[in-house]
Design a protein around this motif. Structure first.
Motif, mmCIF file in Angstrom:
data_model
loop_
_atom_site.group_PDB
_atom_site.id
_atom_site.type_symbol
_atom_site.label_atom_id
_atom_site.label_comp_id
_atom_site.label_asym_id
_atom_site.label_seq_id
_atom_site.Cartn_x
_atom_site.Cartn_y
_atom_site.Cartn_z
ATOM 1 N N ASP A 90 -56.996 16.162 -27.391
ATOM 2 C CA ASP A 90 -57.593 15.114 -28.219
ATOM 3 C C ASP A 90 -57.035 13.734 -27.861
ATOM 4 O O ASP A 90 -57.741 12.727 -27.907
ATOM 5 N N SER A 91 -55.744 13.681 -27.525
ATOM 6 C CA SER A 91 -55.115 12.395 -27.232
ATOM 7 C C SER A 91 -55.613 11.789 -25.931
ATOM 8 O O SER A 91 -55.433 10.577 -25.701
ATOM 9 N N GLU A 92 -56.230 12.597 -25.079
ATOM 10 C CA GLU A 92 -56.803 12.060 -23.845
ATOM 11 C C GLU A 92 -57.952 11.084 -24.153
ATOM 12 O O GLU A 92 -58.344 10.296 -23.281
ATOM 13 N N THR A 93 -58.478 11.136 -25.378
ATOM 14 C CA THR A 93 -59.511 10.181 -25.792
ATOM 15 C C THR A 93 -59.025 8.743 -25.651
ATOM 16 O O THR A 93 -59.800 7.840 -25.318
ATOM 17 N N LEU A 94 -57.736 8.502 -25.889
ATOM 18 C CA LEU A 94 -57.187 7.155 -25.759
ATOM 19 C C LEU A 94 -57.270 6.677 -24.312
ATOM 20 O O LEU A 94 -57.600 5.517 -24.036
ATOM 21 N N LEU A 95 -56.979 7.569 -23.381
ATOM 22 C CA LEU A 95 -57.032 7.202 -21.967
ATOM 23 C C LEU A 95 -58.466 7.020 -21.499
ATOM 24 O O LEU A 95 -58.757 6.112 -20.703
ATOM 25 N N ALA A 96 -59.367 7.858 -22.010
ATOM 26 C CA ALA A 96 -60.777 7.689 -21.658
ATOM 27 C C ALA A 96 -61.299 6.349 -22.162
ATOM 28 O O ALA A 96 -62.061 5.659 -21.464
ATOM 29 N N ALA A 97 -60.891 5.952 -23.369
ATOM 30 C CA ALA A 97 -61.311 4.662 -23.914
ATOM 31 C C ALA A 97 -60.734 3.519 -23.090
ATOM 32 O O ALA A 97 -61.419 2.515 -22.826
ATOM 33 N N ALA A 98 -59.475 3.646 -22.670
ATOM 34 C CA ALA A 98 -58.863 2.614 -21.846
ATOM 35 C C ALA A 98 -59.540 2.521 -20.485
ATOM 36 O O ALA A 98 -59.770 1.422 -19.965
ATOM 37 N N LEU A 99 -59.901 3.658 -19.910
ATOM 38 C CA LEU A 99 -60.585 3.669 -18.622
ATOM 39 C C LEU A 99 -61.957 3.010 -18.743
ATOM 40 O O LEU A 99 -62.392 2.269 -17.845
ATOM 41 N N ALA A 100 -62.629 3.251 -19.858
ATOM 42 C CA ALA A 100 -63.927 2.619 -20.078
ATOM 43 C C ALA A 100 -63.792 1.102 -20.181
ATOM 44 O O ALA A 100 -64.683 0.354 -19.754
ATOM 45 N N HIS A 101 -62.686 0.626 -20.727
ATOM 46 C CA HIS A 101 -62.480 -0.815 -20.884
ATOM 47 C C HIS A 101 -62.033 -1.484 -19.585
ATOM 48 O O HIS A 101 -62.570 -2.535 -19.198
ATOM 49 N N PHE A 102 -61.059 -0.903 -18.907
ATOM 50 C CA PHE A 102 -60.453 -1.548 -17.745
ATOM 51 C C PHE A 102 -61.091 -1.134 -16.418
ATOM 52 O O PHE A 102 -60.967 -1.857 -15.429
ATOM 53 N N GLY A 103 -61.738 0.038 -16.377
ATOM 54 C CA GLY A 103 -62.258 0.529 -15.113
ATOM 55 C C GLY A 103 -61.138 0.921 -14.166
ATOM 56 O O GLY A 103 -59.978 1.093 -14.562
ATOM 57 N N GLU A 104 -61.461 1.043 -12.889
ATOM 58 C CA GLU A 104 -60.487 1.491 -11.908
ATOM 59 C C GLU A 104 -59.412 0.440 -11.634
ATOM 60 O O GLU A 104 -58.315 0.767 -11.185
ATOM 61 N N SER A 105 -59.716 -0.849 -11.877
ATOM 62 C CA SER A 105 -58.713 -1.886 -11.621
ATOM 63 C C SER A 105 -57.526 -1.750 -12.552
ATOM 64 O O SER A 105 -56.374 -1.963 -12.160
ATOM 65 N N GLY A 106 -57.785 -1.377 -13.791
ATOM 66 C CA GLY A 106 -56.734 -1.033 -14.728
ATOM 67 C C GLY A 106 -55.952 -2.197 -15.287
ATOM 68 O O GLY A 106 -56.109 -3.346 -14.877
ATOM 69 N N PRO A 107 -55.083 -1.908 -16.257
ATOM 70 C CA PRO A 107 -54.186 -2.915 -16.822
ATOM 71 C C PRO A 107 -52.980 -3.107 -15.900
ATOM 72 O O PRO A 107 -52.605 -2.207 -15.153
ATOM 73 N N ALA A 108 -52.348 -4.265 -15.990
ATOM 74 C CA ALA A 108 -51.114 -4.491 -15.242
ATOM 75 C C ALA A 108 -49.897 -4.027 -16.032
ATOM 76 O O ALA A 108 -48.891 -3.602 -15.454
ATOM 77 N N SER A 109 -49.990 -4.084 -17.362
ATOM 78 C CA SER A 109 -48.853 -3.724 -18.203
ATOM 79 C C SER A 109 -49.303 -2.813 -19.331
ATOM 80 O O SER A 109 -50.375 -3.004 -19.910
ATOM 81 N N VAL A 110 -48.470 -1.815 -19.639
ATOM 82 C CA VAL A 110 -48.803 -0.801 -20.643
ATOM 83 C C VAL A 110 -47.613 -0.616 -21.578
ATOM 84 O O VAL A 110 -46.469 -0.520 -21.132
ATOM 85 N N LEU A 111 -47.889 -0.549 -22.861
ATOM 86 C CA LEU A 111 -46.884 -0.249 -23.879
ATOM 87 C C LEU A 111 -47.310 1.014 -24.612
ATOM 88 O O LEU A 111 -48.456 1.132 -25.035
ATOM 89 N N ASP A 112 -46.378 1.951 -24.764
ATOM 90 C CA ASP A 112 -46.655 3.201 -25.487
ATOM 91 C C ASP A 112 -45.671 3.298 -26.645
ATOM 92 O O ASP A 112 -44.463 3.483 -26.436
ATOM 93 N N LEU A 113 -46.182 3.168 -27.863
ATOM 94 C CA LEU A 113 -45.347 3.201 -29.056
ATOM 95 C C LEU A 113 -45.287 4.613 -29.620
ATOM 96 O O LEU A 113 -46.318 5.224 -29.894
ATOM 97 N N GLY A 114 -44.071 5.129 -29.813
ATOM 98 C CA GLY A 114 -43.901 6.515 -30.217
ATOM 99 C C GLY A 114 -44.194 7.424 -29.046
ATOM 100 O O GLY A 114 -44.955 8.379 -29.155
ATOM 101 N N THR A 115 -43.545 7.172 -27.924
ATOM 102 C CA THR A 115 -43.938 7.779 -26.649
ATOM 103 C C THR A 115 -43.726 9.283 -26.580
ATOM 104 O O THR A 115 -44.409 9.972 -25.839
ATOM 105 N N GLY A 116 -42.763 9.821 -27.343
ATOM 106 C CA GLY A 116 -42.537 11.270 -27.305
ATOM 107 C C GLY A 116 -42.186 11.751 -25.910
ATOM 108 O O GLY A 116 -41.226 11.279 -25.290
ATOM 109 N N SER A 117 -42.984 12.661 -25.378
ATOM 110 C CA SER A 117 -42.754 13.200 -24.031
ATOM 111 C C SER A 117 -43.096 12.203 -22.933
ATOM 112 O O SER A 117 -42.856 12.474 -21.757
#
Length: 271
Positions: A90-117
């Motif tokens: 289910d959490s892969e939905t976040l990455l799919a949404a990010a991929l839809a927004h940024f495309g293959e070029s992607g973000p330069a910087s990423v922050l993960d709050l409550g990163t766990g594993s």
């Protein structure tokens, strides 16, 4: 003999699992020291003695990921264990949404709050090889697991992990902010696989399950860079309530659904 043992294990595991055959295959592959794919392609002559013990642990509701010590997520394989939440599809939905927004070029910087594993951050860095990221967690045990995963995946030079209370000590902006906070109501009934083994601090968030969002939303508004987004996981019935908290903090939101068609991710945009 191995096929007979698999069928028997799957039959017994049906009492505790919605995926008994898959569980049996993963446990047998682990006992043999091979991948599930190799097991399915090449088979095995006989199960090793340790297989019965692994099945017994699963019959006691221990998650397969804790028994094998690994979990596949997005494009990566993570080490997991007690003290960190088992990454869910289910959490892969976040990455799919990010991929839809940024495309293959992607973000330069990423922050993960409550990163766990480290699942979300490391999957994002694997997806976008030019990106760098920061993972924050209040648990030293979780940070140790995340750092180990980064090293095993060859991502340690692009991933930093620090102890913190959400983003309280962070004073810079990121193109992509990821967060899978606790969002389960305090009195919710969970399956024994979860309630007996996974860390309660990563699951429960007050009587209505919204306590973490109340802290996060005022922080997120100062963390998202221009043109960036935050992708935040939500419970399947929480879209309206969490979107209202986001709006009160000045963050417009859109909702993305998981593969089962349930509300699962709010994408938040800087005002």
């Amino acid at each position: 003999m191995a096929d007979t043992a698999l069928r028997d294990a799957a039959r017994r595991l049906a009492a505790v699992s919605d995926t008994p055959r898959l569980d049996a295959e993963l446990l047998l592959a682990h006992a043999l020291g091979i991948s599930r794919e190799r097991l399915l392609l090449a088979g095995a002559d006989a199960p090793p003695p340790g297989f019965a013990g692994l099945v017994a642990r699963r019959l006691a509701h221990e998650p397969v990921a804790y028994i094998t010590g690994t979990r596949a997520f997005w494009t990566i394989e993570l080490a997991v264990g007690p003290g960190v939440l088992v990454p869910r599809p289910d959490s892969e939905t976040l990455l799919a949404a990010a991929l839809a927004h940024f495309g293959e070029s992607g973000p330069a910087s990423v922050l993960d709050l409550g990163t766990g594993s480290g699942a979300l951050l490391l999957a994002a860095l694997d997806q976008w090889p030019a990106a760098r990221g920061l993972g924050v967690d209040r648990s030293d045990a979780a940070l140790a697991v995340a750092r180990g995963n980064a090293a095993r995946l060859g991502l340690a030079d692009r991933a930093e992990f620090v102890a913190g209370d959400w983003a309280a000590a962070i004073d810079r902006r990121f193109d992509l902010v990821l967060c899978n906070p606790p969002y389960v109501e305090a009195d919710a009934a969970l399956s024994p696989d979860v309630s007996l083994y996974e860390p309660a601090t990563a699951l429960f968030a007050g009587p209505d399950g919204l306590d973490a969002y109340r802290v996060l939303m005022p922080q997120l508004v100062r963390l998202i860079a221009a043109g960036g987004i935050a992708a935040v996981e939500i419970g399947a019935t929480q879209a309206g309530a969490v979107a209202a908290l986001a709006a009160a903090a000045g963050l417009p939101a859109t909702c993305h659904r998981d593969l089962a068609g349930r509300d699962r991710c709010l994408v938040l945009y800087p005002a």
